[in-house]
Every structure is written in structure tokens, then in C-alpha cells.
Scaffold this motif. Structure first.
Motif, PDB file in Angstrom:
ATOM      1  N   ALA A 257       0.764  -1.301   0.066  1.00  0.00           N
ATOM      2  CA  ALA A 257      -0.106   0.012   0.067  1.00  0.00           C
ATOM      3  C   ALA A 257       0.883   1.184  -0.024  1.00  0.00           C
ATOM      4  N   LEU A 258       2.102   1.136   0.238  1.00  0.00           N
ATOM      5  CA  LEU A 258       3.120   2.028   0.433  1.00  0.00           C
ATOM      6  C   LEU A 258       3.571   2.551  -0.803  1.00  0.00           C
ATOM      7  N   PHE A 259       3.632   1.322  -1.829  1.00  0.00           N
ATOM      8  CA  PHE A 259       4.219   1.721  -3.113  1.00  0.00           C
ATOM      9  C   PHE A 259       3.804   3.302  -4.086  1.00  0.00           C
ATOM     10  N   PRO A 260       2.825   3.214  -3.957  1.00  0.00           N
ATOM     11  CA  PRO A 260       2.321   4.465  -5.017  1.00  0.00           C
ATOM     12  C   PRO A 260       2.905   5.820  -4.458  1.00  0.00           C
ATOM     13  N   GLU A 261       2.967   6.000  -3.013  1.00  0.00           N
ATOM     14  CA  GLU A 261       3.475   7.206  -2.619  1.00  0.00           C
ATOM     15  C   GLU A 261       5.004   7.079  -2.578  1.00  0.00           C
ATOM     16  N   MET A 262       5.516   6.041  -2.311  1.00  0.00           N
ATOM     17  CA  MET A 262       6.892   6.122  -2.401  1.00  0.00           C
ATOM     18  C   MET A 262       7.403   6.239  -3.679  1.00  0.00           C
TER      19      MET A 262
END
Length: 428
Positions: A257-262
Motif C-alpha cells: 500500500a506504500l508503493f504508490p506514494e513511495m
């Protein structure tokens, strides 16, 4: 001289056979047909797996909303995974696969339509995702139970490795293709490719033989069947422990779930999506695929409980390393190590479930397995997304990885039967 050469070749073949993936399950026509059909759908499904969180992030600009996709997918996975497993024990599994695969294809088509016609409703995306996951939750335990009817017990670890390798193949190249193609062809086309690819699965299932219950009694599944499944699993400590350790690994450790923001804010992707997003989604499957391609040894390991525990601890350490990474390529390496460890864990957990459960309970145990394997990451999407919104992506990922190691050690102390578990027999 000729005898030495022949002996050398024979030795080389044995060494190669102990490393390269065991292909013997592919000699079984039904399993081979299912496996081949997964080639097309493996990539297509991963295009959708990237498109959904990306579209949600584009519409809202929030990892918290991306995490909300986990909640909308988790509820149908919990309900229909358990119920679907009970249905798979009471009806013809081939017919159930046809119905559930058709449902998955229809919802994929609707996801394409809402994106193509620019509905721009995050709630429409979330609702369609929930319906899609309901059909998926019925489909997966049924498919896994079918494999156990097609493949002999001593080849189940190899069959699991082959299946996992093909799925990770799609999970590697699907996200990379999504990251590269999204700026060119648009997000909606990714949904369309998945819809078309699902036709391959329908063809493969149609060609399978009928698979009614071994008792010959076809009936409706009810709440009592689900409860009976829970009672059965509660008495099997090894099965119970296999679910517990995987829940720990996925809920505490899965950082997707952190991939798009990171990708955008840590690794420099443009707002419309780019290669960093694709690499982050592909990294875990890359490690898993490499292990799958070199999985000839998996059938020789008897202490499968130990193998699962060690693999999950490696997964936790790798996720913690990912959270501390400021370089994209270092992050990809840590995620790939984690993916390799997760593949080892998955192969042995699947083998344990397939061999330790009776056929009349296999659908229900596979339903619980589906809830854990698919639902765990969805719950992780929710917890990681909200945690990152409060403390940042780095702290969310690193803390989750450390928590995996602590909790899995505690689980083994409380359920030592899993650590002691050995495969009943290992055949070459």
C-alpha cells in the motif's frame, strides 16, 4: 573414456535436477492445462493489481485511501473465502470454477468501463474491487482443491512451486509492463487486457473432467459446513499454526500500500506513474520467481515447519531493510529477497495443507488458506496505509518488518508442533 563421459553427464543431470524446477506435475494433462492457461492471466491480473491502487491514488492523492482498498477487498474475502471453500466440498468443483471465473471476468470488464468513460468515482472502483474479490474468494480454494485431485501427494510441493513460479512470472512482468505502458496507453487499457486474458482460464476449466465430491453426494453448502471446517482445523495444530504464521507475515509485513506514494515522493516518479512504481510492485515477485525456477530441491526438505519459520523471519528482515532504503535499486533488492523468502514459505505451507487435510475438508481448509493469503495483504494495505499517513512510509515499513520477526518467534514458542513438523515421505 566413454564411460567417464556418460557418468559425468549423468551426474550433471542429477545436479541440475536438484536445482531446476521439477516439471513432473506437468505430465498430468489436467494440471498442465490449468498451468498453461495461467500464463496469460498471470500478467493480466497483475495489470489490474497495479491499476486499482494507482487509480485510487490518482483520484484522492492519499495512501490512506489506497489502504482503504484493503478493507473493501477484505470483507468479501473473509465471507466468500470460507463459504466458497465449503461449497467446493459439496458440489462439482469444475462447475464452480466456471461460475467464479466468469464473475471475475465480468467485474474486470466493469472496471475497464468505469475508467474508460472517466466516471472518476473512487467509490465505484472500491465497490467493483469488492465484487471482484468475492468471486476470487470462491475461485481460489476451489482451484487449489482441484490440484490436489489431479496431482499425487508426493508431487504436491513441486506442483505448488510450478504454480507459484508462473504466478510470480506474471507478477514480475505485469507491474513492469503497467509502469511502462500506463503513460502511453492509459490506465483503462490495463483493465481491458486482464478481461481478455481471463478467457484463457475459462477454456482450461471447460476442458477439465467433472469433479464431484468423492462421496458422490452433491448438495448445498450451509453455515454448518463452514463451522465443521473450523472445528476440524481447530483440532489440527499444524494447520492452525500454518495460518497463524502467514497472517503474521502478511498483515505485519506486506508494504505494497506504500508503493504508490513511495514511487512518487521517495523515488521520483512523475505524478502520472512511471518505472519506479512498476519496479516496486515487481520486486517481490522477482525474488519469488527466481526461487521457483530453482526449486528442484523443495521436495527433498522434510522439516517443512522449520523451513516456513526461517523463511518468514528472512521476509521480515528484508521488509525492514526496504523501509530504511533511500535508493530505488536497494529497495528493489530488499523486496526481491523478501519475495524469495515468501515463495519458500508459500510452497511448504501449501504442501502441508494439501497433504494434512482430508479431501472432504480440503475445500474448507483451502478457503481458510485463501482468506489468509489474499486477505492478509488486504488487511496490511489498510494498516500500512493508515500508519504511513500518521508516521510516514519508512517507519511503517521498517516497523512492520521487525514486528514480523518478533511475532513469528512468539508463535513458534506457543505452537511448537509446527516447528517439529516433518513431511510424511519424500520421493524422488
Amino acid at each position: 573414456m566413454a564411460e567417464r563421459t556418460d557418468a559425468g553427464r549423468s551426474g550433471a543431470r542429477k545436479v541440475l535436477g536438484s536445482i531446476v524446477v521439477d516439471s513432473r506435475p506437468l505430465r498430468i494433462p489436467g494440471f498442465r492445462r490449468l498451468w498453461i492457461s495461467s500464463m496469460a492471466t498471470a500478467i493480466g491480473s497483475q495489470l489490474t493489481a497495479v491499476a486499482v491502487p494507482k487509480q485510487v491514488f490518482d483520484l484522492t492523492g492519499s495512501s490512506g485511501y489506497v489502504g482503504l482498498t484493503g478493507a473493501f477487498a477484505l470483507v468479501p474475502l473473509l465471507v466468500f473465502g470460507l463459504w466458497g471453500g465449503a461449497i467446493a466440498d459439496t458440489v462439482d468443483r469444475r462447475k464452480l470454477l466456471l461460475v467464479s471465473n466468469t464473475g471475475i471476468a465480468v467485474t474486470a470488464a466493469l472496471l475497464w468501463a468505469q475508467a474508460f468513460f472517466a466516471l472518476n468515482s473512487v467509490w465505484a472502483v472500491l465497490v467493483l474491487l469488492g465484487v471482484n474479490q468475492a468471486f476470487f474468494a470462491v475461485n481460489m480454494p476451489t482451484r487449489n482443491a482441484v490440484v490436489a485431485r489431479l496431482v499425487p501427494e508426493h508431487l504436491l510441493p513441486s506442483a505448488a512451486a510450478l504454480t507459484g513460479t508462473m504466478m510470480t512470472f506474471g507478477a514480475v512482468f505485469g507491474p513492469l509492463a503497467a509502469g511502462a505502458l500506463m503513460p502511453v496507453i492509459g490506465l483503462s487499457t490495463l483493465y481491458l487486457v486482464d478481461t481478455i486474458a481471463l478467457a484463457a482460464v475459462l477454456w482450461a476449466v471447460w476442458k477439465l473432467p467433472a469433479m464431484p465430491p468423492l462421496s458422490g453426494l452433491v448438495r448445498r453448502a450451509g453455515l454448518r459446513d463452514v463451522i465443521d471446517g473450523f472445528r476440524y482445523m481447530a483440532t489440527q495444530k499444524v494447520l492452525l499454526a500454518s495460518f497463524v504464521v502467514d497472517i503474521i507475515a502478511m498483515v505485519a509485513g506486506m508494504p505494497r500500500a506504500l508503493f504508490p506514494e513511495m514511487a512518487e515522493r521517495t523515488f521520483g516518479d512523475p505524478p502520472g506513474g512511471g518505472l519506479a512504481l512498476g519496479w516496486l510492485f515487481a520486486a517481490i515477485p522477482i525474488g519469488a520467481m527466481l526461487v521457483g525456477l530453482m526449486s528442484g530441491w523443495v521436495g527433498r526438505v522434510r522439516r517443512q515447519g522449520v523451513a516456513v519459520v526461517v523463511a518468514i523471519c528472512v521476509w521480515g528482515a528484508a521488509v525492514a531493510g526496504f523501509g530504511l532504503s533511500s535508493s530505488l535499486w536497494l529497495a528493489v533488492v530488499f523486496l526481491a529477497i523478501g519475495g524469495a523468502a515468501d515463495m519458500v514459505s508459500a510452497v511448504y505451507r501449501m504442501a502441508i495443507l494439501q497433504s494434512a487435510a482430508t479431501d472432504e475438508m480440503r475445500g474448507r481448509t483451502q478457503g481458510a488458506f485463501t482468506v489468509v493469503v489474499a486477505g492478509g495483504p488486504r488487511l496490511a494495505d489498510l494498516t500500512h496505509g493508515w500508519t504511513a499517513a500518521g508516521v510516514g512510509t519508512a517507519a511503517a515499513a521498517t516497523g512492520g518488518g521487525v514486528l514480523v520477526i518478533v511475532l513469528v518467534v512468539l508463535a513458534v514458542v506457543l505452537l511448537p508442533a509446527f516447528w517439529r513438523y516433518r513431511a510424511a515421505s519424500v520421493k524422488s
